[in-house]
Design a protein around this motif. Structure first.
Motif, PDB file in Angstrom:
ATOM      1  N   ASP A   1       0.812  -1.216   0.000  1.00 52.65           N
ATOM      2  CA  ASP A   1       0.000   0.000   0.000  1.00 52.65           C
ATOM      3  C   ASP A   1       0.848   1.269   0.000  1.00 52.65           C
ATOM      4  OD1 ASP A   1      -2.469  -1.331   0.010  1.00 52.65           O
ATOM      5  OD2 ASP A   1      -2.373  -1.600   2.179  1.00 52.65           O
ATOM      6  N   TYR A   2       2.172   1.117   0.131  1.00 54.80           N
ATOM      7  CA  TYR A   2       3.067   2.266   0.237  1.00 54.80           C
ATOM      8  C   TYR A   2       4.269   2.056  -0.691  1.00 54.80           C
ATOM      9  CZ  TYR A   2       0.383   2.317   4.583  1.00 54.80           C
ATOM     10  OH  TYR A   2      -0.639   2.279   5.511  1.00 54.80           O
ATOM     11  N   PRO A   3       4.059   1.973  -2.004  1.00 56.54           N
ATOM     12  CA  PRO A   3       5.134   1.579  -2.915  1.00 56.54           C
ATOM     13  C   PRO A   3       6.224   2.631  -3.094  1.00 56.54           C
ATOM     14  CG  PRO A   3       3.186   2.197  -4.159  1.00 56.54           C
ATOM     15  CD  PRO A   3       2.778   2.167  -2.722  1.00 56.54           C
ATOM     16  N   SER A   4       5.912   3.885  -2.854  1.00 60.28           N
ATOM     17  CA  SER A   4       6.910   4.944  -2.980  1.00 60.28           C
ATOM     18  C   SER A   4       7.641   5.133  -1.650  1.00 60.28           C
ATOM     19  CB  SER A   4       6.233   6.256  -3.381  1.00 60.28           C
ATOM     20  OG  SER A   4       5.439   6.090  -4.532  1.00 60.28           O
ATOM     21  N   HIS A   5       8.807   5.774  -1.698  1.00 64.41           N
ATOM     22  CA  HIS A   5       9.437   6.177  -0.443  1.00 64.41           C
ATOM     23  C   HIS A   5      10.255   7.436  -0.642  1.00 64.41           C
ATOM     24  CE1 HIS A   5      13.073   3.875  -1.780  1.00 64.41           C
ATOM     25  NE2 HIS A   5      13.731   4.698  -0.981  1.00 64.41           N
ATOM     26  N   LEU A   6      10.660   8.052   0.464  1.00 66.88           N
ATOM     27  CA  LEU A   6      11.335   9.340   0.384  1.00 66.88           C
ATOM     28  C   LEU A   6      12.311   9.526   1.535  1.00 66.88           C
ATOM     29  CD1 LEU A   6      10.137  11.535   2.696  1.00 66.88           C
ATOM     30  CD2 LEU A   6       8.117  11.357   1.249  1.00 66.88           C
ATOM     31  N   HIS A   7      13.180  10.526   1.359  1.00 66.98           N
ATOM     32  CA  HIS A   7      14.081  11.024   2.406  1.00 66.98           C
ATOM     33  C   HIS A   7      14.025  12.546   2.374  1.00 66.98           C
ATOM     34  CE1 HIS A   7      16.028   7.112   3.034  1.00 66.98           C
ATOM     35  NE2 HIS A   7      16.110   7.003   1.720  1.00 66.98           N
ATOM     36  N   ILE A   8      14.083  13.161   3.546  1.00 68.64           N
ATOM     37  CA  ILE A   8      14.131  14.616   3.640  1.00 68.64           C
ATOM     38  C   ILE A   8      15.169  14.997   4.686  1.00 68.64           C
ATOM     39  CG2 ILE A   8      12.166  14.622   5.239  1.00 68.64           C
ATOM     40  CD1 ILE A   8      11.453  17.424   4.179  1.00 68.64           C
ATOM     41  N   ASP A   9      15.999  15.972   4.359  1.00 71.74           N
ATOM     42  CA  ASP A   9      17.017  16.453   5.283  1.00 71.74           C
ATOM     43  C   ASP A   9      17.175  17.957   5.123  1.00 71.74           C
ATOM     44  OD1 ASP A   9      18.084  14.074   6.660  1.00 71.74           O
ATOM     45  OD2 ASP A   9      18.676  13.450   4.647  1.00 71.74           O
ATOM     46  N   LEU A  10      17.217  18.648   6.252  1.00 76.42           N
ATOM     47  CA  LEU A  10      17.414  20.093   6.264  1.00 76.42           C
ATOM     48  C   LEU A  10      18.525  20.439   7.252  1.00 76.42           C
ATOM     49  CD1 LEU A  10      14.253  19.699   5.499  1.00 76.42           C
ATOM     50  CD2 LEU A  10      14.039  22.091   6.165  1.00 76.42           C
ATOM     51  N   LEU A  11      19.398  21.359   6.847  1.00 72.58           N
ATOM     52  CA  LEU A  11      20.387  21.872   7.771  1.00 72.58           C
ATOM     53  C   LEU A  11      19.695  22.673   8.872  1.00 72.58           C
ATOM     54  CD1 LEU A  11      23.209  23.056   5.331  1.00 72.58           C
ATOM     55  CD2 LEU A  11      23.082  20.909   6.617  1.00 72.58           C
ATOM     56  N   ALA A  12      20.403  22.877   9.979  1.00 75.27           N
ATOM     57  CA  ALA A  12      19.803  23.512  11.154  1.00 75.27           C
ATOM     58  C   ALA A  12      19.217  24.880  10.827  1.00 75.27           C
ATOM     59  CB  ALA A  12      20.845  23.628  12.265  1.00 75.27           C
ATOM     60  N   ARG A  13      19.887  25.649   9.972  1.00 69.18           N
ATOM     61  CA  ARG A  13      19.409  27.006   9.690  1.00 69.18           C
ATOM     62  C   ARG A  13      18.089  27.015   8.925  1.00 69.18           C
ATOM     63  NH1 ARG A  13      23.418  26.807   5.278  1.00 69.18           N
ATOM     64  NH2 ARG A  13      22.447  27.480   3.302  1.00 69.18           N
ATOM     65  N   ALA A  14      17.748  25.882   8.308  1.00 69.14           N
ATOM     66  CA  ALA A  14      16.538  25.796   7.496  1.00 69.14           C
ATOM     67  C   ALA A  14      15.376  25.158   8.241  1.00 69.14           C
ATOM     68  CB  ALA A  14      16.815  25.008   6.224  1.00 69.14           C
ATOM     69  N   GLN A  15      15.620  24.667   9.429  1.00 64.52           N
ATOM     70  CA  GLN A  15      14.580  23.945  10.151  1.00 64.52           C
ATOM     71  C   GLN A  15      13.633  24.908  10.858  1.00 64.52           C
ATOM     72  OE1 GLN A  15      16.536  21.069  12.695  1.00 64.52           O
ATOM     73  NE2 GLN A  15      17.673  20.187  10.988  1.00 64.52           N
ATOM     74  N   GLY A  16      12.371  24.499  10.922  1.00 62.57           N
ATOM     75  CA  GLY A  16      11.359  25.318  11.576  1.00 62.57           C
ATOM     76  C   GLY A  16      10.703  26.273  10.607  1.00 62.57           C
ATOM     77  N   GLY A  17       9.594  26.837  11.051  1.00 65.10           N
ATOM     78  CA  GLY A  17       8.903  27.844  10.253  1.00 65.10           C
ATOM     79  C   GLY A  17       8.166  27.313   9.047  1.00 65.10           C
ATOM     80  N   GLY A  18       7.992  26.014   8.959  1.00 68.34           N
ATOM     81  CA  GLY A  18       7.206  25.436   7.882  1.00 68.34           C
ATOM     82  C   GLY A  18       7.989  25.006   6.660  1.00 68.34           C
ATOM     83  N   ASN A  19       9.316  25.138   6.697  1.00 68.97           N
ATOM     84  CA  ASN A  19      10.104  24.731   5.531  1.00 68.97           C
ATOM     85  C   ASN A  19       9.980  23.238   5.253  1.00 68.97           C
ATOM     86  OD1 ASN A  19      11.074  27.282   4.939  1.00 68.97           O
ATOM     87  ND2 ASN A  19      12.978  27.024   6.077  1.00 68.97           N
ATOM     88  N   GLY A  20      10.117  22.424   6.296  1.00 78.39           N
ATOM     89  CA  GLY A  20      10.024  20.980   6.117  1.00 78.39           C
ATOM     90  C   GLY A  20       8.670  20.555   5.605  1.00 78.39           C
ATOM     91  N   ARG A  21       7.625  21.144   6.154  1.00 78.14           N
ATOM     92  CA  ARG A  21       6.268  20.814   5.704  1.00 78.14           C
ATOM     93  C   ARG A  21       6.073  21.187   4.235  1.00 78.14           C
ATOM     94  NH1 ARG A  21       1.260  19.951   8.135  1.00 78.14           N
ATOM     95  NH2 ARG A  21       2.267  20.129  10.182  1.00 78.14           N
TER      96      ARG A  21
END
Length: 205
Positions: A129-149
């Motif tokens: 049911d979940y054939p795709s997959h992903l990875h996400i990585d952000l440096l500390a300066r980019a984290q928070g404030g909705g960037n990851g979302r």
């Protein structure tokens, strides 16, 4: 999404940035630079094959200082794993011989080299049911404030547009910030071990 940041499609010139970010977030979200003698090894496993083999499902986050995050994915995990076995792993296996050290004595470099030689499971179990997959990585300066979302929404939209039924991802069990983030954007926990947590999300049909 925070002011001063933008998401754009991956370009081949971004590959070195993906490798650097992969390394600098490679210790359960923390900087793994001091763990590896070869700084490219972790990127060879967790960034390079995705950006190289499915660049249409790779996006980067950048600010005035440059690329500071990425999200990468594959539409069909089984097909991707088979393609890695044909195209990605063979030259790396020649470059990095399998360590003679007993596995219980592996260094971080040797563990990553062993992963290169093992490759991925050609037919992952329990992920129909979940054939795709992903990875996400952000440096500390980019984290928070909705960037990851915002980055996650960009890739999920691209996967859904290409007809994916659902997507899964894995995260280190001690990376509590990432675990909370994936729950907050709508992922459901599928499996947990002492070392890792697998999440999944189904797309509406």
């Amino acid at each position: 999404m925070r002011q001063g940041f933008r998401i754009r499609p991956y370009q081949p010139d971004d590959l070195s940035f993906l490798y650097r970010i992969c390394l600098e977030t490679g210790d359960s979200g923390q900087d793994a630079t001091q763990l590896y003698q070869d700084p490219l090894l972790i990127g060879h496993v967790y960034a390079g094959p995705y950006a190289t083999l499915e660049p249409e499902l790779a996006f980067v986050l950048e600010d005035a200082q440059g690329v500071c995050g990425y999200v990468i994915g594959v539409l069909d995990t089984e097909a991707f794993n088979a393609r890695c076995e044909r195209e990605w792993w063979p030259p790396l296996r020649e470059r990095y011989p399998l360590p003679a050290t007993p596995p219980e004595q592996y260094t971080p470099d040797e563990r990553m080299i062993a992963r290169i030689h093992k490759g991925w499971d050609l037919k992952p179990a329990s992920l129909d049911d979940y054939p795709s997959h992903l990875h996400i990585d952000l440096l500390a300066r980019a984290q928070g404030g909705g960037n990851g979302r915002a980055m996650m929404e960009t890739l999920l939209g691209a996967l859904e547009q290409r007809g994916s039924r659902g997507v899964h991802l894995g995260v280190g069990a001690r990376n509590e910030r990432a675990v909370s983030f994936y729950r907050s954007v709508g992922f459901t926990e599928l499996h947990r071990s002492p070392l890792s947590v697998t999440f999944g999300m189904r797309f509406p049909r």
